[in-house]
Design an enzyme around this catalytic site. Structure first.
Site, mmCIF file in Angstrom:
data_model
loop_
_atom_site.group_PDB
_atom_site.id
_atom_site.type_symbol
_atom_site.label_atom_id
_atom_site.label_comp_id
_atom_site.label_asym_id
_atom_site.label_seq_id
_atom_site.Cartn_x
_atom_site.Cartn_y
_atom_site.Cartn_z
ATOM 1 N N ARG A 1 56.587 83.237 63.580
ATOM 2 C CA ARG A 1 57.013 84.291 64.506
ATOM 3 C C ARG A 1 57.496 83.628 65.789
ATOM 4 N NH1 ARG A 1 54.410 82.498 68.195
ATOM 5 N NH2 ARG A 1 54.934 84.347 69.373
ATOM 6 N N GLY A 2 58.053 84.465 66.681
ATOM 7 C CA GLY A 2 58.686 83.917 67.878
ATOM 8 C C GLY A 2 60.172 83.787 67.566
ATOM 9 N N ALA A 3 61.007 84.283 68.487
ATOM 10 C CA ALA A 3 62.437 84.409 68.188
ATOM 11 C C ALA A 3 63.097 83.112 67.694
ATOM 12 C CB ALA A 3 63.159 84.966 69.417
ATOM 13 N N ARG B 1 63.187 90.972 60.282
ATOM 14 C CA ARG B 1 62.697 91.543 61.558
ATOM 15 C C ARG B 1 63.933 91.925 62.390
ATOM 16 N NH1 ARG B 1 57.979 88.655 64.650
ATOM 17 N NH2 ARG B 1 57.575 90.801 65.308
ATOM 18 N N GLN C 1 48.695 87.421 69.865
ATOM 19 C CA GLN C 1 49.419 86.136 69.944
ATOM 20 C C GLN C 1 49.014 85.357 71.203
ATOM 21 O OE1 GLN C 1 50.785 89.048 69.169
ATOM 22 N NE2 GLN C 1 52.576 88.857 67.863
ATOM 23 N N ASP D 1 63.225 88.165 73.143
ATOM 24 C CA ASP D 1 63.697 88.313 71.759
ATOM 25 C C ASP D 1 65.168 88.699 71.678
ATOM 26 O OD1 ASP D 1 60.614 88.733 71.538
ATOM 27 O OD2 ASP D 1 61.374 88.220 69.547
ATOM 28 N N ASN E 1 61.215 91.930 74.831
ATOM 29 C CA ASN E 1 60.187 90.928 74.531
ATOM 30 C C ASN E 1 58.957 91.691 74.034
ATOM 31 O OD1 ASN E 1 59.261 88.152 74.479
ATOM 32 N ND2 ASN E 1 57.909 88.698 76.186
ATOM 33 N N LYS E 2 57.935 90.945 73.661
ATOM 34 C CA LYS E 2 56.727 91.558 73.097
ATOM 35 C C LYS E 2 56.262 92.756 73.914
ATOM 36 C CE LYS E 2 54.869 90.738 70.136
ATOM 37 N NZ LYS E 2 55.173 91.482 68.898
#
Ligand code: MRU
Length: 357
Positions: free
Chosen positions: A45-47, A92, A202, A243, A253-254
Site C-alpha cells: 500500500r502507499g501510492a 484501487r 497504518q 494519493d 490522502n488517507k
C-alpha cells in the site's frame, strides 16, 4: 529499513504489510492476479509502492500471456497485456500512481508493435525495474527539498504526520518520512507525533515501527488527539503524503488528512504535502473529481479481528479525503517546492521545470 518489495527470478516478493509489526513475511507473487489481490487487500500500500508493484504485475501478466497464448503475434499479445493492465488499474481507485505506472508500461508495450513477443517482455521488465529504481532516487531528491525548506526554521521541530508515507509506502526512504529522515540527520527533529490512522492503523503499525527502527523520536497518538496535541505540544508543522493531487493543488490522502488541515489552519501551523510528480493528476481541475475509495464496512466495525459494534451497524468507510489547496502551505516534490499551491502556482511549476506528464 525493511524492503517493501523485491523482484527476483520472475517473481515479485511483497512484504505483507497487513501483518506488521508482529510478523515480517514476504508473499511471493508469480501471477498478475496475485499482485492485484495484494494491492486490493493492502499487502502492499502507499501510492508510489502500489504503482511499482502494478508495473511488475504487468510484467507477470506478459509472462502468463506468453505461456498461454497460442500465436506469437505481437499485436494479439499486446492487446492481451493491455487488458491485464486495465484490470490491474482497478485494484484501487484513488492513488493515481497506480494508473501512472500502468500507463507507462502499456505505452511501452504499444510502442513495440514491430518487435517479437520475447523482445517486448524484456522491454517491459526493464521498464518496471526502471520505475522501481527511479522511485529510490526521487525519494532522495524530495527529501532534500523538504529538508532544505524546513531547516530554514533553524531549530529542532515537532512534526505531526498521518498514515504512512514512508519506506513502506515507497521503494526507499519515503516521501513525508523521507523529509523527516532528512531533518533528523541534520538534528532538526525534536519529536514526531504519529496519528494511529483508523481503521487500519497504518500510522501505529507502520510509521511508528519505521521511525523507531531509525531511532527517530516518535510518539503515537490516536486520531482524535491531534487537536489537543497541536494545542499542547507546540507542533511546528504537519507533513503528510498524497494519493492524488489535482491541477489546483487539492490533495487526496488517507482519510483524516482533511481534518488535520482544518486543525492546522485553526492553530496557525504550516501544513505540508510531500509527493512525487507521479502523484499529480492535472487532467482533473479540482479535488471534487478525485475518485474516493470506499472500503469494506467490517474494517470499521471490527478492531483486531473482533466486532466492536453490532454486526449490522451502518458504516461509512471512505479510505481517503481531499484537503483543499487553500489549507496547504506547500508541496515538496523531487523537482522543488511549490509554495501556496493553486491552479497558477502548480501550472507555472510544471512549465518552469519542464516537467512532462
Ligand atoms: O490506504 P493506504 O495505506 O494505501 O494509504 C496511504 C496513504 O494515504 C499515503 O499517505 C499516501 O499513499 C502517500 S504514500 C507516500
Amino acid at each position: 529499513m525493511m524492503k517493501t518489495m523485491e523482484w527476483k527470478e520472475q517473481t515479485l516478493y511483497l512484504l505483507d504489510q497487513t501483518k506488521l509489526p508482529e510478523q515480517v513475511t514476504y508473499i511471493a507473487c508469480k501471477t498478475w492476479q496475485e499482485v492485484y489481490d495484494a494491492i486490493a487487500c493492502l499487502v502492499v500500500r502507499g501510492a508510489p509502492a502500489i504503482g511499482i508493484a502494478a508495473a511488475y504485475g504487468v510484467v507477470l501478466g506478459a509472462y502468463t500471456t506468453y505461456q498461454e497464448q497460442q500465436s506469437n503475434e505481437s499485436a494479439v499479445f499486446i492487446q492481451a497485456v493491455c487488458d491485464i493492465g486495465k484490470t490491474l488499474d482497478r485494484a484501487r481507485p484513488t492513488a493515481v500512481n497506480l494508473h501512472w505506472a500502468i500507463m507507462r508500461m502499456l505505452d511501452c508495450a504499444v510502442h513495440q508493435q514491430d518487435h517479437t513477443v520475447d523482445e517486448i517482455i524484456k522491454e517491459l521488465e526493464k521498464l518496471a525495474i526502471q520505475i522501481h529504481q527511479e522511485d529510490v532516487l526521487l525519494n532522495k531528491q524530495l527529501s532534500m527539498v523538504g529538508t532544505q525548506e524546513l531547516s530554514k526554521i533553524g531549530k529542532p521541530l515537532t512534526i505531526l504526520t498521518h498514515c504512512n508515507a514512508g519506506a513502506l509506502a515507497t521503494a526507499a526512504i519515503g516521501t513525508a518520512l523521507g523529509v523527516i529522515r532528512g531533518l533528523h540527520q541534520k538534528g532538526f527533529i525534536h519529536m514526531v507525533y504519529a496519528d494511529e490512522t483508523r481503521p487500519l492503523l497504518q500510522g501505529a503499525r507502520l510509521t511508528v515501527t519505521e521511525l523507531m527502527e531509525d531511532h527517530i523520536p516518535v510518539t503515537l497518538i490516536t486520531d482524535n488527539m491531534a487537536a489537543w496535541t497541536m494545542a499542547q505540544k507546540k507542533v511546528d508543522a504537519v507533513i503528510v503524503g498524497a494519493d492524488r493531487i489535482a491541477a489546483n493543488g487539492d490533495t487526496a490522502n488517507k482519510v483524516g488528512t482533511y481534518g488535520l488541515s482544518l486543525l492546522a489552519h485553526y492553530h496557525h501551523i504550516p501544513f505540508y504535502v510531500a509527493a512525487p510528480i507521479s502523484t499529480f493528476d492535472r487532467t482533473i481541475a479540482t479535488g471534487k473529481e478525485i475518485p474516493i475509495e470506499e472500503r469494506a464496512e467490517d474494517e470499521v466495525r471490527c478492531f483486531n479481528g473482533n466486532y466492536c459494534t453490532p454486526k449490522q451497524a451502518l458504516v461509512f468507510n471512505p479510505a481517503f479525503d481531499v484537503t483543499p489547496h487553500e489549507h496547504i502551505t506547500g508541496i515538496f516534490t523531487e523537482y522543488g517546492f511549490i509554495s501556496k499551491p493553486d491552479m497558477i502556482t502548480v501550472s507555472s511549476f510544471f512549465i518552469e521545470n519542464n516537467i512532462k506528464e
